[in-house]
Design an enzyme around this catalytic site. Structure first.
Site, PDB file in Angstrom:
ATOM      1  N   LYS A  66      -0.039  20.725  -4.793  1.00  0.00           N
ATOM      2  CA  LYS A  66      -0.180  19.386  -4.236  1.00  0.00           C
ATOM      3  C   LYS A  66      -1.023  19.347  -2.968  1.00  0.00           C
ATOM      4  O   LYS A  66      -1.729  18.389  -2.688  1.00  0.00           O
ATOM      5  CB  LYS A  66       1.206  18.803  -3.948  1.00  0.00           C
ATOM      6  CG  LYS A  66       1.190  17.367  -3.449  1.00  0.00           C
ATOM      7  CD  LYS A  66       2.619  16.863  -3.274  1.00  0.00           C
ATOM      8  CE  LYS A  66       2.631  15.425  -2.775  1.00  0.00           C
ATOM      9  NZ  LYS A  66       2.153  15.295  -1.403  1.00  0.00           N
ATOM     10  N   ARG A  75       7.652  11.288   6.011  1.00  0.00           N
ATOM     11  CA  ARG A  75       8.251  12.611   5.905  1.00  0.00           C
ATOM     12  C   ARG A  75       7.291  13.679   6.426  1.00  0.00           C
ATOM     13  O   ARG A  75       6.083  13.468   6.516  1.00  0.00           O
ATOM     14  CB  ARG A  75       8.590  12.925   4.440  1.00  0.00           C
ATOM     15  CG  ARG A  75       9.676  12.041   3.856  1.00  0.00           C
ATOM     16  CD  ARG A  75       9.855  12.327   2.373  1.00  0.00           C
ATOM     17  NE  ARG A  75       8.630  12.035   1.634  1.00  0.00           N
ATOM     18  CZ  ARG A  75       8.372  12.471   0.409  1.00  0.00           C
ATOM     19  NH1 ARG A  75       9.253  13.229  -0.216  1.00  0.00           N
ATOM     20  NH2 ARG A  75       7.251  12.142  -0.200  1.00  0.00           N
ATOM     21  N   PHE A 118     -11.075   4.392  -5.959  1.00  0.00           N
ATOM     22  CA  PHE A 118     -11.925   5.572  -6.116  1.00  0.00           C
ATOM     23  C   PHE A 118     -13.334   5.092  -6.463  1.00  0.00           C
ATOM     24  O   PHE A 118     -13.498   4.052  -7.126  1.00  0.00           O
ATOM     25  CB  PHE A 118     -11.397   6.483  -7.226  1.00  0.00           C
ATOM     26  CG  PHE A 118     -10.253   7.362  -6.822  1.00  0.00           C
ATOM     27  CD1 PHE A 118     -10.413   8.736  -6.700  1.00  0.00           C
ATOM     28  CD2 PHE A 118      -8.999   6.827  -6.561  1.00  0.00           C
ATOM     29  CE1 PHE A 118      -9.347   9.561  -6.325  1.00  0.00           C
ATOM     30  CE2 PHE A 118      -7.932   7.630  -6.190  1.00  0.00           C
ATOM     31  CZ  PHE A 118      -8.108   9.008  -6.071  1.00  0.00           C
ATOM     32  N   LYS A 177       0.184   7.648  -1.989  1.00  0.00           N
ATOM     33  CA  LYS A 177       1.185   6.885  -1.238  1.00  0.00           C
ATOM     34  C   LYS A 177       1.043   7.073   0.260  1.00  0.00           C
ATOM     35  O   LYS A 177       1.070   6.104   1.022  1.00  0.00           O
ATOM     36  CB  LYS A 177       2.596   7.310  -1.654  1.00  0.00           C
ATOM     37  CG  LYS A 177       3.095   6.734  -2.926  1.00  0.00           C
ATOM     38  CD  LYS A 177       4.575   6.994  -3.118  1.00  0.00           C
ATOM     39  CE  LYS A 177       4.954   8.439  -2.915  1.00  0.00           C
ATOM     40  NZ  LYS A 177       4.280   9.377  -3.832  1.00  0.00           N
ATOM     41  N   PHE A 223       7.121  10.445  -4.733  1.00  0.00           N
ATOM     42  CA  PHE A 223       6.801  10.334  -6.156  1.00  0.00           C
ATOM     43  C   PHE A 223       6.846   8.875  -6.605  1.00  0.00           C
ATOM     44  O   PHE A 223       6.646   7.965  -5.821  1.00  0.00           O
ATOM     45  CB  PHE A 223       7.694  11.250  -6.989  1.00  0.00           C
ATOM     46  CG  PHE A 223       7.440  12.714  -6.731  1.00  0.00           C
ATOM     47  CD1 PHE A 223       6.165  13.247  -6.866  1.00  0.00           C
ATOM     48  CD2 PHE A 223       8.456  13.561  -6.311  1.00  0.00           C
ATOM     49  CE1 PHE A 223       5.911  14.592  -6.617  1.00  0.00           C
ATOM     50  CE2 PHE A 223       8.212  14.907  -6.068  1.00  0.00           C
ATOM     51  CZ  PHE A 223       6.933  15.417  -6.219  1.00  0.00           C
ATOM     52  N   THR A 280      -1.559   8.178   1.965  1.00  0.00           N
ATOM     53  CA  THR A 280      -2.842   7.610   2.383  1.00  0.00           C
ATOM     54  C   THR A 280      -2.731   6.097   2.512  1.00  0.00           C
ATOM     55  O   THR A 280      -3.210   5.502   3.490  1.00  0.00           O
ATOM     56  CB  THR A 280      -3.937   7.973   1.363  1.00  0.00           C
ATOM     57  OG1 THR A 280      -3.984   9.388   1.216  1.00  0.00           O
ATOM     58  CG2 THR A 280      -5.299   7.471   1.812  1.00  0.00           C
ATOM     59  N   ALA A 305      11.542  13.969  -3.663  1.00  0.00           N
ATOM     60  CA  ALA A 305      12.215  12.905  -4.406  1.00  0.00           C
ATOM     61  C   ALA A 305      12.535  13.298  -5.832  1.00  0.00           C
ATOM     62  O   ALA A 305      13.330  12.635  -6.483  1.00  0.00           O
ATOM     63  CB  ALA A 305      11.362  11.643  -4.413  1.00  0.00           C
ATOM     64  N   TRP A 359      -9.114   4.798   2.231  1.00  0.00           N
ATOM     65  CA  TRP A 359      -9.565   6.193   2.256  1.00  0.00           C
ATOM     66  C   TRP A 359     -10.945   6.274   2.900  1.00  0.00           C
ATOM     67  O   TRP A 359     -11.187   7.132   3.755  1.00  0.00           O
ATOM     68  CB  TRP A 359      -9.607   6.792   0.836  1.00  0.00           C
ATOM     69  CG  TRP A 359      -9.837   8.280   0.827  1.00  0.00           C
ATOM     70  CD1 TRP A 359      -8.899   9.257   0.768  1.00  0.00           C
ATOM     71  CD2 TRP A 359     -11.104   8.955   0.906  1.00  0.00           C
ATOM     72  NE1 TRP A 359      -9.486  10.502   0.809  1.00  0.00           N
ATOM     73  CE2 TRP A 359     -10.838  10.342   0.890  1.00  0.00           C
ATOM     74  CE3 TRP A 359     -12.424   8.526   0.981  1.00  0.00           C
ATOM     75  CZ2 TRP A 359     -11.842  11.306   0.944  1.00  0.00           C
ATOM     76  CZ3 TRP A 359     -13.439   9.477   1.045  1.00  0.00           C
ATOM     77  CH2 TRP A 359     -13.146  10.859   1.025  1.00  0.00           C
TER      78      TRP A 359
END
Length: 557
Positions: free
Chosen positions: A106, A95, A382, A72, A302, A74, A274, A410
């Protein structure tokens, strides 16, 4: 593969004064914290808000998270860079990361690859000290409660009904439940208590939902910390703690200005989780971005069943915000995990697993539609994704009225997300949102919990012990019945069982505990086995984090 931290270090950042200048922020409204980060004056931001200018508000959310990764943050960074690259003045509002996940599982929360906010190490660690200030303010209140009881207890606090725990910005399961004040008369009255992680603190929620300093101090005073023997509430204002707490937070409430690797502006401010809190950055930062940009990209933590629901039902309700578009982030890898593929097997093509797992994405598309906001799906690419697998995601989204767009931010930064930027701008500019929260203020507190459980989680219903229902009724009788609810549950599933992937229906959501956050303005319902103080994994990320021979950080991701 080049690491995120190496990519971040390869980019020459612009002095923060230049970032501020590009937004039209004058020098006397910028408070630098080194060369590449700063806080911005609240008075100046309030003046901008009063001009009435408002950009378009875009929420980035996602499918339920898995160990395979969704991205999210990224995607939020890549989208903002792409919008700016295509000539649309855009500001990020995100955030701040918590130290707990950075040293746990994480990792950091600054994005990844070419789509990051920087300076990466500073943001992921101590940053501008906001979390430390929140921790200090929270624990000052805890100390003043115990001190008041020790010196005579004039407010007649029932020591069995002190509900204010302490906090720490670190994963530490040993502190979840403690016995405090042992060791003799001089140390106070022994009682059971515990610690939550700082991001679950009501003080964090208050900072993130406050309009300004005065509103923050009022909310701090409203915090209910304990009850008397006749169950009358005792507040932080009763303890005369609200003023000192506001002093500790006077700098923390100012939003932090940083930049993306492509030199675009980003406000990073606040950081409630969250799954155990409301999962959104501060109202002050979001409004600052809306006053300064034509488009604002923000995120909620999340999956959309948690962060997006709370963004809509708590943050937007309280702040009067009306989102214009939603981006739902999905990855082929995560959908395969939802389709039953083990993490170690995700590199192999499995079209049918993507099709089975796509029910999770479809559920989130349907849920966002309930709030009246148009949505688009971002497929975070990916290198192991096959064309056939990607095609299944396109088909699933299209069959349920949403366009899916393959994004390569990315690897390529903003240039890899220009199609997403065009689609988002089109939603904002040509599709009028008809936003409304999921439930009205007039519903009972338990009916609000049950509404979220049934309509968002697709549960049969929520259940609670008679003692929990009685507590909710007492709060309603005390005048708190109009508040929204904040459900704390596992992030991995629509249910309260983290192993139940995909799109389960007919399950039961057990509410084991409820907590009143009167200052923040919501009621927390703790569901299933979710913990408000996480623990470290078997192999914490902290084991690989160190300084190299040149004093540079290694292992932070």
């Amino acid at each position: 593969m080049t690491t995120d931290i190496a990519i971040a270090r390869s980019v020459a950042l612009r002095p923060i004064a230049q970032i501020a200048d590009a937004l039209g922020i004058p020098d006397d409204a910028v408070e630098p914290y080194g060369r590449f980060k700063a806080k911005v004056s609240l008075d100046w931001l309030q003046a901008q808000r009063e001009t009435g200018r408002r950009g378009k508000l875009v929420l980035v959310t996602a499918i339920n998270p898995t160990p395979a990764g969704e991205g999210k943050t990224t995607t939020s960074v890549g989208l903002a860079d792409a919008l700016n690259l295509t000539g649309r003045k855009t500001v990020l509002a995100l955030r701040e990361p918590s130290l707990g996940p950075c040293f746990g599982t994480k990792g950091g929360a600054t994005g990844g690859g070419r789509a990051q906010v920087a300076p990466m190490e500073d943001i992921n660690l101590h940053f501008t000290g906001d979390f430390h200030a929140i921790t200090a303010a929270h624990n000052l209140l805890a100390a003043m409660i115990d001190n008041h009881i020790h010196w005579g207890n004039a407010l007649q606090i029932d020591v069995r009904r002190v509900v204010w725990r302490r906090v720490l910005d670190m994963n530490d399961r040993a502190l979840r439940d403690i016995v405090q004040s042992i060791g003799g008369v001089a140390n106070g009255f022994p009682r059971e208590s515990g610690f939550d992680i700082t991001v679950a603190s009501e003080v964090m929620a208050i900072l993130c939902l406050s309009e300004d300093l005065a509103d923050m101090e009022r909310r701090l005073g409203d915090i209910v910390v304990a009850y008397t023997r006749d169950r009358s509430p005792v507040t932080a204002r009763d303890l005369k703690a609200d003023g000192a707490m506001a002093v500790l937070l006077a700098e923390a409430i100012k939003p932090n200005l940083v930049q993306t690797l492509e030199g675009n502006p980003a406000f990073l401010h606040g950081g409630p989780f969250a799954n155990i809190a409301h999962g959104c950055n501060s109202v002050i930062a979001t409004r600052a971005a809306l006053a300064l940009g034509d488009y604002v990209v923000t995120e909620a933590g999340f999956g959309a069943d948690l962060g997006a629901e709370k963004f809509f039902d708590i943050k937007c309700r309280q702040a009067g915000l009306s989102p214009d578009a939603v981006v739902i982030v999905a990855t082929v890898r995560a959908l395969k995990m939802n389709g039953g593929v083990a993490k170690g097997d995700l590199g192999a093509e499995d079209v049918e697993a993507v099709r089975r797992g796509a029910v999770n994405l479809v559920r989130h598309i349907e849920n966002i539609r309930q709030f009246g906001v148009p949505a688009v799906v971002a497929i975070n690419h990916f290198h192991t994704d096959s064309e056939a697998e990607i095609a299944v995601v396109h088909e699933a989204a299209s069959a349920h009225g949403a366009r899916a767009i393959l994004c390569r931010h990315w690897a390529d930064g903003g240039a890899g997300a220009t199609k997403l930027a065009d689609a988002v701008a089109d939603l904002c500019d040509t599709h009028a949102a008809n936003f409304a929260p999921l439930y009205g203020d007039e519903l009972s507190l338990f009916d609000k919990i049950d509404t979220v459980a049934r309509r968002i989680y697709r549960a049969e219903h929520a259940v609670a012990e008679p003692s929990v229902l009685a507590q909710l009724k007492r709060w309603e009788d005390a005048g708190y019945g109009h508040l929204p609810v904040c459900l704390a549950k596992t992030q991995y599933s629509f249910s309260s069982d983290p192993a139940l992937l995909g799109a389960p229906t007919g399950h039961i959501v057990p509410v084991r505990e409820v907590r009143l956050a009167a200052g923040a303005g919501f009621v927390v319902a703790i569901c299933g086995e979710i913990m408000t103080m996480p623990g470290l994994p078997r192999v914490p990320a902290a084991e690989a984090i160190r300084l190299d021979a040149d004093g540079l950080i290694e292992g932070l991701f």
